[in-house]
Structures are given as structure tokens and as C-alpha cells.
Write a protein that holds these residues in place. Structure first.
Motif, PDB file in Angstrom:
ATOM      1  N   GLY A 109     -10.469   5.624  33.240  1.00 25.66           N
ATOM      2  CA  GLY A 109     -11.239   5.975  34.328  1.00 25.66           C
ATOM      3  C   GLY A 109     -12.214   7.089  34.400  1.00 25.66           C
ATOM      4  N   ALA A 110     -12.009   8.165  33.349  1.00 25.58           N
ATOM      5  CA  ALA A 110     -12.503   9.328  33.441  1.00 25.58           C
ATOM      6  C   ALA A 110     -14.099   9.596  33.228  1.00 25.58           C
ATOM      7  N   PHE A 111     -14.710  10.392  33.457  1.00 27.59           N
ATOM      8  CA  PHE A 111     -16.019  10.837  33.185  1.00 27.59           C
ATOM      9  C   PHE A 111     -16.029  11.590  32.053  1.00 27.59           C
ATOM     10  N   VAL A 112     -16.546  11.412  30.949  1.00 27.88           N
ATOM     11  CA  VAL A 112     -16.594  12.052  29.795  1.00 27.88           C
ATOM     12  C   VAL A 112     -17.797  13.174  29.745  1.00 27.88           C
ATOM     13  N   ILE A 113     -17.699  14.106  29.426  1.00 32.08           N
ATOM     14  CA  ILE A 113     -18.731  15.348  29.138  1.00 32.08           C
ATOM     15  C   ILE A 113     -18.450  15.649  27.813  1.00 32.08           C
ATOM     16  N   GLY A 114     -19.296  15.734  26.770  1.00 35.95           N
ATOM     17  CA  GLY A 114     -19.158  16.195  25.512  1.00 35.95           C
ATOM     18  C   GLY A 114     -19.924  17.397  25.408  1.00 35.95           C
ATOM     19  N   ILE A 115     -19.408  18.442  24.738  1.00 39.73           N
ATOM     20  CA  ILE A 115     -20.010  19.629  24.305  1.00 39.73           C
ATOM     21  C   ILE A 115     -20.032  19.755  22.744  1.00 39.73           C
ATOM     22  N   THR A 116     -21.182  19.744  22.194  1.00 39.71           N
ATOM     23  CA  THR A 116     -21.410  19.347  20.922  1.00 39.71           C
ATOM     24  C   THR A 116     -22.549  19.870  20.428  1.00 39.71           C
ATOM     25  N   SER A 117     -22.966  19.872  19.197  1.00 40.58           N
ATOM     26  CA  SER A 117     -24.351  20.305  18.797  1.00 40.58           C
ATOM     27  C   SER A 117     -24.827  19.084  18.094  1.00 40.58           C
ATOM     28  N   ILE A 118     -26.150  18.724  18.731  1.00 42.44           N
ATOM     29  CA  ILE A 118     -26.881  17.513  18.280  1.00 42.44           C
ATOM     30  C   ILE A 118     -27.394  17.653  16.857  1.00 42.44           C
ATOM     31  N   GLU A 119     -27.928  18.897  16.799  1.00 46.01           N
ATOM     32  CA  GLU A 119     -28.385  19.310  15.560  1.00 46.01           C
ATOM     33  C   GLU A 119     -27.346  19.051  14.243  1.00 46.01           C
ATOM     34  N   TYR A 120     -26.132  19.826  14.549  1.00 46.75           N
ATOM     35  CA  TYR A 120     -25.062  19.902  13.654  1.00 46.75           C
ATOM     36  C   TYR A 120     -24.535  18.502  13.441  1.00 46.75           C
ATOM     37  N   SER A 121     -24.319  17.667  14.491  1.00 49.14           N
ATOM     38  CA  SER A 121     -23.575  16.204  14.294  1.00 49.14           C
ATOM     39  C   SER A 121     -24.724  15.481  13.643  1.00 49.14           C
ATOM     40  N   SER A 122     -26.059  15.710  13.925  1.00 47.45           N
ATOM     41  CA  SER A 122     -27.019  14.718  13.343  1.00 47.45           C
ATOM     42  C   SER A 122     -27.280  14.814  11.919  1.00 47.45           C
ATOM     43  N   SER A 123     -26.977  15.836  11.425  1.00 50.48           N
ATOM     44  CA  SER A 123     -27.074  16.266  10.064  1.00 50.48           C
ATOM     45  C   SER A 123     -25.960  15.676   9.032  1.00 50.48           C
ATOM     46  N   GLN A 124     -24.814  15.343   9.640  1.00 49.43           N
ATOM     47  CA  GLN A 124     -23.654  14.695   8.822  1.00 49.43           C
ATOM     48  C   GLN A 124     -23.215  13.368   9.396  1.00 49.43           C
ATOM     49  N   PRO A 125     -22.589  12.579   8.303  1.00 49.91           N
ATOM     50  CA  PRO A 125     -22.177  11.056   8.800  1.00 49.91           C
ATOM     51  C   PRO A 125     -20.996  11.374   9.469  1.00 49.91           C
ATOM     52  N   SER A 126     -20.793  10.546  10.367  1.00 48.73           N
ATOM     53  CA  SER A 126     -19.589  10.247  11.106  1.00 48.73           C
ATOM     54  C   SER A 126     -18.355   9.866  10.410  1.00 48.73           C
ATOM     55  N   ARG A 127     -17.393  10.387  10.771  1.00 47.28           N
ATOM     56  CA  ARG A 127     -16.119   9.890  10.242  1.00 47.28           C
ATOM     57  C   ARG A 127     -15.235   8.863  10.766  1.00 47.28           C
ATOM     58  N   HIS A 128     -15.870   8.573  12.008  1.00 41.29           N
ATOM     59  CA  HIS A 128     -15.490   7.487  12.763  1.00 41.29           C
ATOM     60  C   HIS A 128     -15.475   6.191  12.389  1.00 41.29           C
ATOM     61  N   ILE A 129     -14.583   5.269  12.573  1.00 43.96           N
ATOM     62  CA  ILE A 129     -14.579   3.802  11.902  1.00 43.96           C
ATOM     63  C   ILE A 129     -15.773   3.184  12.250  1.00 43.96           C
ATOM     64  N   SER A 130     -16.195   3.510  13.480  1.00 45.04           N
ATOM     65  CA  SER A 130     -17.205   2.834  14.189  1.00 45.04           C
ATOM     66  C   SER A 130     -18.648   3.490  13.702  1.00 45.04           C
TER      67      SER A 130
ATOM     68  N   VAL B 246     -23.917  14.748  27.643  1.00 45.24           N
ATOM     69  CA  VAL B 246     -23.776  15.594  26.668  1.00 45.24           C
ATOM     70  C   VAL B 246     -24.547  17.102  26.807  1.00 45.24           C
ATOM     71  N   ILE B 247     -23.520  18.009  26.639  1.00 45.35           N
ATOM     72  CA  ILE B 247     -24.266  19.467  26.878  1.00 45.35           C
ATOM     73  C   ILE B 247     -24.301  19.829  25.477  1.00 45.35           C
ATOM     74  N   ASN B 248     -25.461  20.231  24.940  1.00 45.39           N
ATOM     75  CA  ASN B 248     -25.757  20.511  23.463  1.00 45.39           C
ATOM     76  C   ASN B 248     -25.563  22.168  23.578  1.00 45.39           C
ATOM     77  N   ASN B 249     -24.717  22.714  22.543  1.00 42.98           N
ATOM     78  CA  ASN B 249     -24.270  24.022  22.381  1.00 42.98           C
ATOM     79  C   ASN B 249     -25.405  24.792  21.330  1.00 42.98           C
ATOM     80  N   HIS B 250     -26.189  23.851  20.678  1.00 47.69           N
ATOM     81  CA  HIS B 250     -27.345  24.228  19.846  1.00 47.69           C
ATOM     82  C   HIS B 250     -26.924  25.075  18.740  1.00 47.69           C
ATOM     83  N   ALA B 251     -25.626  24.839  18.357  1.00 48.39           N
ATOM     84  CA  ALA B 251     -25.084  25.542  16.989  1.00 48.39           C
ATOM     85  C   ALA B 251     -25.597  24.974  15.935  1.00 48.39           C
ATOM     86  N   PRO B 252     -26.210  25.673  14.838  1.00 48.05           N
ATOM     87  CA  PRO B 252     -26.811  25.178  13.732  1.00 48.05           C
ATOM     88  C   PRO B 252     -25.902  24.348  12.917  1.00 48.05           C
ATOM     89  N   GLU B 253     -26.255  23.856  11.927  1.00 49.35           N
ATOM     90  CA  GLU B 253     -25.331  23.227  10.986  1.00 49.35           C
ATOM     91  C   GLU B 253     -24.411  24.060  10.387  1.00 49.35           C
TER      92      GLU B 253
END
Length: 242
Positions: free
Chosen positions: A131-152, A163-170
Motif C-alpha cells: 500500500g505504499a506510494f513509491v518515489i524513485g530517485i534514479t538517473s533517467i539518462e543512465y538507466s535508459s542507456s543500459q538494459p534492465s537486469r530484471h526478469i520483466s 520519479v525524481i531524476n538525479n541527472h547523473a551521467p551514464e
């Protein structure tokens, strides 16, 4: 290189302040609403991301109802390489998330700069199931440059409600040098800490404006702080183990 690093960090902070302002406002509203309704703010991160969960826990000038999910095999002190191995395991989060006291209406910040590993994605899903509300802190640029390792095939940015984008580079590193083969000097801890403290500052403002006394710790090194803090610790003792 000292000035280079400071300049890069200042540039990133300015970018986050400008481009993530509205999202951080939304996060601040959600945190304030949750605390006013008697809920708790949880935080989770693997490896170095777990540092941010401790940054805001039991912190002078910080909110009291903060619960870091500190699963030691995913931290660094039991083996840094091993923590990275566990973070890549699908369904591993079930081994520790079922026991977490996450309730309907709580908020959880899930922090992963690459956003590609299974554990943070699974934590987001398992927290939602509670029942929690999830706020992700991640880099959209970084994560979009790599394939997911999650089964889905999902990334953290797919699993979060906000989603809060921390804008970290790849790769997270900011600097380069002609005599160094790889980029160096990471950004995500400095930026992530600023994001969290800014969001919580916004939530404190909103609570005060709603005539709700914000539950904020005083520094234990200020005279009279112990009485103030003990009252707050007692108020939240059923959910925050201090």
C-alpha cells in the motif's frame, strides 16, 4: 581537478533544481500528507545508495518518522562485491521485504542511480503491494542507456509512482583526464542527499502551513534538546525503532 568537480556538481545541482522542481514539490506534498495521516517514510537503496537512507535517519534538523530499510548483505560492510551480486538477483527482495512494517498510505523512496538491477525494482513492487506510494530517485539518462537486469525488463523508473531524476551521467562519474583511461568522481550521493533534504524541507513547510507541528529532531548537542527529542521518539516508537 578540485574546481572541476565543484563546477560539475554545481551544474548538476542547478539542473536538478530547475528540471525536477515540480516533481520534488509533488514528493514534498506526498511526504507531508503521509506524516500528517500518521504514516512513515521508508527509504531503500543497495550499495552506495543505502548511504542516502542513513543520511536522513535520526538526523538533527531532520524528520523523525524516517525508516531506512538496512539489509546488511546489500550494504557494503559485509562485502562490497557480494552486495553487488545480491542486488542483481531477481526475487531476492522477498527475503527481507515481507518483514518490513510498510503500511497502506506510507511513502517509500527507492534509490538506484542505474535503476537496472532487480532488487530495487522488486522493492518498489513489494512496497506497492503493501500500500505504499513509491518515489524513485534514479538517473533517467543512465538507466535508459543500459538494459534492465530484471526478469520483466523493467527499470526502477518503470516501477515507481513518481520519479525524481538525479541527472547523473551514464556510469555516474563526472570527470575525465587525458592520462586516465576511465571517467571518475561520482555525483549521485551529493545530488541524492540534496534532493532528499530539499523534499523534506518542502514537506516541513507544508506541514507547518497546515497547522501540523512538523516532527523534527533537534541536535542532541543543543541544551534542552533531549526532552524535545524524547517526546518525538516516544510518539513514533511503535513504528520507528531508535
Amino acid at each position: 581537478m578540485i574546481n572541476n568537480y565543484f563546477d560539475k556538481i554545481k551544474d548538476l545541482l542547478a539542473k536538478v533544481q530547475k528540471e525536477e522542481h515540480n516533481v520534488m514539490i509533488q514528493a514534498g506534498h506526498k511526504v507531508a500528507e503521509t506524516i500528517q495521516n500518521g504514516g512513515v517514510i521508508h527509504l531503500f537503496g543497495c550499495g552506495h545508495s543505502h548511504i542516502l537512507t542513513e543520511e536522513v535517519y535520526y538526523r538533527a534538523g531532520g524528520l523523525v518518522p524516517i525508516h531506512p530499510i538496512l539489509h546488511e548483505p546489500l550494504m557494503l560492510h559485509e562485502g562490497a562485491v557480494r552486495s553487488s551480486t545480491y542486488e542483481r538477483k531477481n526475487d531476492y527482495a522477498k527475503t527481507f521485504m515481507q518483514a518490513q512494517d510498510i503500511r497502506d498510505g506510507d511513502v517509500i523512496f527507492v534509490i538506484s542511480t542505474s535503476g537496472r538491477n532487480p532488487v530495487p525494482v522488486d522493492v518498489a513492487h513489494l512496497a506497492k503491494e503493501k500500500g505504499a506510494f513509491v518515489i524513485g530517485i534514479t538517473s533517467i539518462e543512465y538507466s535508459s542507456s543500459q538494459p534492465s537486469r530484471h526478469i520483466s525488463g523493467e527499470l526502477l523508473l518503470d516501477a515507481a509512482d513518481l520519479v525524481i531524476n538525479n541527472h547523473a551521467p551514464e556510469g555516474d562519474a563526472l570527470l575525465s583526464h587525458i592520462d586516465v583511461d576511465v571517467r571518475f568522481s561520482p555525483s549521485s550521493t551529493v545530488i541524492g542527499s540534496t534532493i532528499l533534504n530539499a523534499v523534506f524541507a518542502q514537506s516541513i513547510k507544508l506541514m507547518a502551513e497546515n497547522n501540523f507541528e512538523p516532527p523534527v529532531f533537534l541536535s542532541g548537542n543543543i541544551e534542552g534538546a533531549d526532552d524535545h527529542n524524547e517526546k518525538l521518539i516516544d510518539k513514533y516508537k511503535e513504528r520507528i525503532k531508535l
